[in-house]
Design a protein around this motif. Sequence first.
Motif, PDB file in Angstrom:
ATOM      1  N   SER A  11       0.967  -1.204   0.069  1.00 47.06           N
ATOM      2  CA  SER A  11      -0.175  -0.073  -0.086  1.00 47.06           C
ATOM      3  C   SER A  11       0.814   1.318   0.222  1.00 47.06           C
ATOM      4  O   SER A  11       0.487   2.223  -0.097  1.00 47.06           O
ATOM      5  CB  SER A  11      -0.890   0.069   1.027  1.00 47.06           C
ATOM      6  OG  SER A  11      -0.116   0.080   2.247  1.00 47.06           O
ATOM      7  N   THR A  12       2.157   1.232   0.398  1.00 46.01           N
ATOM      8  CA  THR A  12       2.839   2.340   0.356  1.00 46.01           C
ATOM      9  C   THR A  12       3.791   2.622  -0.888  1.00 46.01           C
ATOM     10  O   THR A  12       4.591   3.482  -0.940  1.00 46.01           O
ATOM     11  CB  THR A  12       3.667   2.245   1.443  1.00 46.01           C
ATOM     12  OG1 THR A  12       4.309   1.147   1.554  1.00 46.01           O
ATOM     13  CG2 THR A  12       3.046   2.365   2.784  1.00 46.01           C
ATOM     14  N   GLN A  13       3.699   1.303  -1.851  1.00 43.55           N
ATOM     15  CA  GLN A  13       4.553   1.549  -2.894  1.00 43.55           C
ATOM     16  C   GLN A  13       3.704   2.084  -4.214  1.00 43.55           C
ATOM     17  O   GLN A  13       2.327   1.803  -4.216  1.00 43.55           O
ATOM     18  CB  GLN A  13       4.891  -0.111  -3.581  1.00 43.55           C
ATOM     19  CG  GLN A  13       5.856  -0.749  -2.374  1.00 43.55           C
ATOM     20  CD  GLN A  13       7.165   0.277  -2.226  1.00 43.55           C
ATOM     21  OE1 GLN A  13       7.714   0.615  -3.224  1.00 43.55           O
ATOM     22  NE2 GLN A  13       7.505   0.306  -1.046  1.00 43.55           N
ATOM     23  N   PRO A  14       4.342   2.817  -5.006  1.00 45.07           N
ATOM     24  CA  PRO A  14       3.620   3.528  -6.304  1.00 45.07           C
ATOM     25  C   PRO A  14       2.975   2.174  -7.130  1.00 45.07           C
ATOM     26  O   PRO A  14       3.824   1.268  -7.454  1.00 45.07           O
ATOM     27  CB  PRO A  14       4.778   4.126  -7.045  1.00 45.07           C
ATOM     28  CG  PRO A  14       5.828   4.279  -5.902  1.00 45.07           C
ATOM     29  CD  PRO A  14       5.837   3.322  -5.192  1.00 45.07           C
ATOM     30  N   THR A  15       1.712   2.295  -7.351  1.00 44.37           N
ATOM     31  CA  THR A  15       1.328   1.243  -8.369  1.00 44.37           C
ATOM     32  C   THR A  15       1.097   1.638  -9.597  1.00 44.37           C
ATOM     33  O   THR A  15       1.073   0.952 -10.479  1.00 44.37           O
ATOM     34  CB  THR A  15       0.029   0.696  -7.622  1.00 44.37           C
ATOM     35  OG1 THR A  15      -0.870   2.120  -7.350  1.00 44.37           O
ATOM     36  CG2 THR A  15       0.283   0.382  -6.152  1.00 44.37           C
ATOM     37  N   GLY A  16       0.906   3.001  -9.765  1.00 46.46           N
ATOM     38  CA  GLY A  16       0.495   3.406 -11.037  1.00 46.46           C
ATOM     39  C   GLY A  16      -1.113   3.307 -11.382  1.00 46.46           C
ATOM     40  O   GLY A  16      -1.196   3.604 -12.572  1.00 46.46           O
ATOM     41  N   THR A  17      -1.473   2.739 -10.634  1.00 46.16           N
ATOM     42  CA  THR A  17      -2.931   2.774 -10.834  1.00 46.16           C
ATOM     43  C   THR A  17      -3.721   3.801 -10.002  1.00 46.16           C
ATOM     44  O   THR A  17      -3.299   4.499  -9.090  1.00 46.16           O
ATOM     45  CB  THR A  17      -3.493   1.292 -10.065  1.00 46.16           C
ATOM     46  OG1 THR A  17      -3.290   1.329  -8.826  1.00 46.16           O
ATOM     47  CG2 THR A  17      -2.811   0.100 -10.824  1.00 46.16           C
ATOM     48  N   ILE A  18      -4.996   3.947 -10.372  1.00 47.77           N
ATOM     49  CA  ILE A  18      -5.833   5.374 -10.077  1.00 47.77           C
ATOM     50  C   ILE A  18      -6.964   4.610  -9.381  1.00 47.77           C
ATOM     51  O   ILE A  18      -7.645   3.928  -9.729  1.00 47.77           O
ATOM     52  CB  ILE A  18      -6.097   6.218 -10.989  1.00 47.77           C
ATOM     53  CG1 ILE A  18      -4.685   6.711 -11.504  1.00 47.77           C
ATOM     54  CG2 ILE A  18      -6.987   7.432 -10.611  1.00 47.77           C
ATOM     55  CD1 ILE A  18      -4.857   8.043 -12.527  1.00 47.77           C
ATOM     56  N   ARG A  19      -7.102   5.159  -8.018  1.00 46.52           N
ATOM     57  CA  ARG A  19      -8.515   4.633  -7.507  1.00 46.52           C
ATOM     58  C   ARG A  19      -9.517   5.606  -8.073  1.00 46.52           C
ATOM     59  O   ARG A  19      -9.432   6.650  -8.274  1.00 46.52           O
ATOM     60  CB  ARG A  19      -8.219   4.838  -6.160  1.00 46.52           C
ATOM     61  CG  ARG A  19      -7.615   3.894  -5.468  1.00 46.52           C
ATOM     62  CD  ARG A  19      -7.525   4.143  -3.927  1.00 46.52           C
ATOM     63  NE  ARG A  19      -6.657   3.075  -2.991  1.00 46.52           N
ATOM     64  CZ  ARG A  19      -7.379   2.055  -2.877  1.00 46.52           C
ATOM     65  NH1 ARG A  19      -8.476   1.664  -3.149  1.00 46.52           N
ATOM     66  NH2 ARG A  19      -6.674   1.178  -2.199  1.00 46.52           N
ATOM     67  N   ARG A  20     -10.812   4.866  -8.351  1.00 51.99           N
ATOM     68  CA  ARG A  20     -11.926   5.650  -9.138  1.00 51.99           C
ATOM     69  C   ARG A  20     -13.039   5.544  -8.194  1.00 51.99           C
ATOM     70  O   ARG A  20     -13.221   4.446  -7.284  1.00 51.99           O
ATOM     71  CB  ARG A  20     -12.058   5.148 -10.335  1.00 51.99           C
ATOM     72  CG  ARG A  20     -11.131   5.279 -11.520  1.00 51.99           C
ATOM     73  CD  ARG A  20     -11.363   4.762 -12.773  1.00 51.99           C
ATOM     74  NE  ARG A  20     -10.495   4.164 -13.463  1.00 51.99           N
ATOM     75  CZ  ARG A  20     -10.749   3.174 -14.253  1.00 51.99           C
ATOM     76  NH1 ARG A  20     -11.894   3.031 -14.510  1.00 51.99           N
ATOM     77  NH2 ARG A  20      -9.733   2.857 -14.808  1.00 51.99           N
ATOM     78  N   THR A  21     -13.910   6.554  -8.047  1.00 55.02           N
ATOM     79  CA  THR A  21     -15.326   6.497  -7.430  1.00 55.02           C
ATOM     80  C   THR A  21     -16.166   6.938  -8.081  1.00 55.02           C
ATOM     81  O   THR A  21     -16.175   7.790  -9.024  1.00 55.02           O
ATOM     82  CB  THR A  21     -14.650   6.941  -6.027  1.00 55.02           C
ATOM     83  OG1 THR A  21     -16.216   6.746  -5.320  1.00 55.02           O
ATOM     84  CG2 THR A  21     -14.786   8.585  -6.188  1.00 55.02           C
ATOM     85  N   ARG A  22     -17.274   6.591  -7.962  1.00 56.32           N
ATOM     86  CA  ARG A  22     -18.701   6.815  -8.458  1.00 56.32           C
ATOM     87  C   ARG A  22     -19.330   7.860  -7.571  1.00 56.32           C
ATOM     88  O   ARG A  22     -19.593   7.233  -6.339  1.00 56.32           O
ATOM     89  CB  ARG A  22     -19.561   5.557  -8.992  1.00 56.32           C
ATOM     90  CG  ARG A  22     -19.377   5.855 -10.541  1.00 56.32           C
ATOM     91  CD  ARG A  22     -20.339   4.435 -10.951  1.00 56.32           C
ATOM     92  NE  ARG A  22     -19.431   3.447 -11.822  1.00 56.32           N
ATOM     93  CZ  ARG A  22     -19.363   3.666 -13.138  1.00 56.32           C
ATOM     94  NH1 ARG A  22     -20.076   4.487 -13.726  1.00 56.32           N
ATOM     95  NH2 ARG A  22     -18.604   2.673 -13.779  1.00 56.32           N
ATOM     96  N   ASN A  87      -5.023   2.854   4.131  1.00 62.34           N
ATOM     97  CA  ASN A  87      -5.028   4.045   3.471  1.00 62.34           C
ATOM     98  C   ASN A  87      -5.909   5.078   3.779  1.00 62.34           C
ATOM     99  O   ASN A  87      -5.880   6.376   3.861  1.00 62.34           O
ATOM    100  CB  ASN A  87      -5.312   3.858   1.619  1.00 62.34           C
ATOM    101  CG  ASN A  87      -4.114   3.037   1.295  1.00 62.34           C
ATOM    102  OD1 ASN A  87      -3.021   3.321   1.816  1.00 62.34           O
ATOM    103  ND2 ASN A  87      -4.473   2.055   0.378  1.00 62.34           N
TER     104      ASN A  87
ATOM    105  N   THR B 214       0.183   7.121  -4.530  1.00 57.73           N
ATOM    106  CA  THR B 214       1.322   7.525  -4.484  1.00 57.73           C
ATOM    107  C   THR B 214       1.874   8.462  -5.605  1.00 57.73           C
ATOM    108  O   THR B 214       2.881   9.123  -5.335  1.00 57.73           O
ATOM    109  CB  THR B 214       2.429   6.330  -4.305  1.00 57.73           C
ATOM    110  OG1 THR B 214       2.233   5.593  -5.512  1.00 57.73           O
ATOM    111  CG2 THR B 214       2.108   5.440  -2.989  1.00 57.73           C
ATOM    112  N   THR B 219      -8.748   9.665  -9.527  1.00 55.68           N
ATOM    113  CA  THR B 219      -9.843   9.677 -10.601  1.00 55.68           C
ATOM    114  C   THR B 219     -11.097   9.655  -9.998  1.00 55.68           C
ATOM    115  O   THR B 219     -11.469   8.826  -9.088  1.00 55.68           O
ATOM    116  CB  THR B 219      -9.872   8.444 -11.571  1.00 55.68           C
ATOM    117  OG1 THR B 219      -8.577   8.694 -12.405  1.00 55.68           O
ATOM    118  CG2 THR B 219     -11.026   8.520 -12.818  1.00 55.68           C
TER     119      THR B 219
END
Lengths: 259, 246
Positions: A11-22, A87, B214, B219
């Motif tokens: 959870s503390t490493q860069p993942t390059g993914t983006i959390r999205r929410t609706r 998080n 990070t 988004t």
Amino acid sequence: MQAISATFQASTQPTGTIRRTRALAVPNQAIDATEIERMSLTILERHCAIEGERFYRGQPHDTRFGYELFRRALVERDEIAWEYIFNQYRGLVESWVRRSGAFASSGETSEFFVVSAFTRFWQAISAERFASFASLAALLHYLQLCASCVVIDSVRAQSWAEMMPEEAIVFARSPYSSPDEEAMERVNRTEFWEYINALLNDEAERVVLFNSFVMGMKPGDIYARRTDLFSSVNDVYNVKRNVLGRLSRNQDLRQQFDI
Amino acid sequence: MFVHHQNPSGCTLTPPLDDLDLIAALDGVIDVNVRAHLQACSSCARRANDLAIIQQTLQQRFYRMFCPSSEDLLAFQQRMINPDRYISIANHLHDCQHCTNELRMLEQAATNTGIFPSIGIFPTNRIALRLEKQGLFPAISGAPSNRSYGSLGDQYIYRADRIRLMLSIERTFGRPSRSIVTGKLSVGNARNQHGMTASILSGEHILGCSLIDTLGCFTIEDVPSGNLTLSLRLRDYEVVVDSLRV
């Protein structure tokens, strides 16, 4: 424990993914408890994010989603739920740590305390014990106390550092490789304590030994605490001299405990 | 000025140091004469060293050996402990100032700050970003590359001092009244903003929010049209884009 550490790492490493929410259209009041229990983790996370944001903004908020997320993490041991909790609440835990008076002088990063607090919380609340926490407030309250505990441990480590030179601390408080090793060390210390106690002559000597070496007190403080037993600070010094003299002359003690 | 002669303890100087002088010196109570004596007399220095070794051994083995662990102290504070252990810790607290202080820390944490300290948690500093550029820019780093939704939307760069926000607003495929707001925040050389949140608000009403990862990316999907506010809640301040037309 390895799994949970891995979760913190992940959870503390860069993942390059983006959390999205609706944006959620359904008013929370219309969602009953059964529906929350059946809710997918993704939807639950979205509700938690919004309710969390309401909380931070001082607005009325619904804590049922957060509680359910904790339940999945702690009862079902769902690591994804746990990662989300980490998080979501790490900022709150960090604020508790930073408010602690001992944090500034600890020399540790707030991240260290945050991860330690979550780890302790995870270890402390088993699936069985979860039932004793009736609300999100109770869970967060306990998390807050876990944060205080890790700060206390840091304060303890500091007092060790002040009490003894570094090489002695390494000797005395080296991490144990197993619970057996820790138990053995405890037994050894207890045996040593009993051995030394048997060499003492009276209550005054026991008080001086206990307060000097268990409590780390100076003779002046011992006298202030036990004026019933000592007539002056010199009395305390005399008793301490007698005890240390006797112990240092004891060949059996030197051989048995490698002094 | 010391006078050299040999006394029974092996001390070569007068006045000789007795054990009380040495113990006081080890406790940090040392005057200049004792210090000078210890520097000049190897016999007394050796005696002091012997006493130091035995003191250190006792401290290593005994220091706080009867103190409950911080976990036990917490369980005591919470009264989540069996009655025998509770009594044992209560008795220990009577004698131990260290644990009493630590218990006080726990109690303060439990009572003073409250569980939901809303005041003081939400950053009070508010920084409004101003629009710097509008147009087509390279894709926001970290954003999904194969989007099946939306057309290429509006892109913006906002800035305030060292804070820079790249923002993209795209219509959702098949739902023209809804948009996806994607952003990437950078705050100079500051540590990452992971764990902080980005929210879209209409007045005080929160329409959607997302954690910032990070890389500083976020988004928020399914954002309705309107004149909205984007709020990024960071550790020490809130960054806002007012009057965001979606």
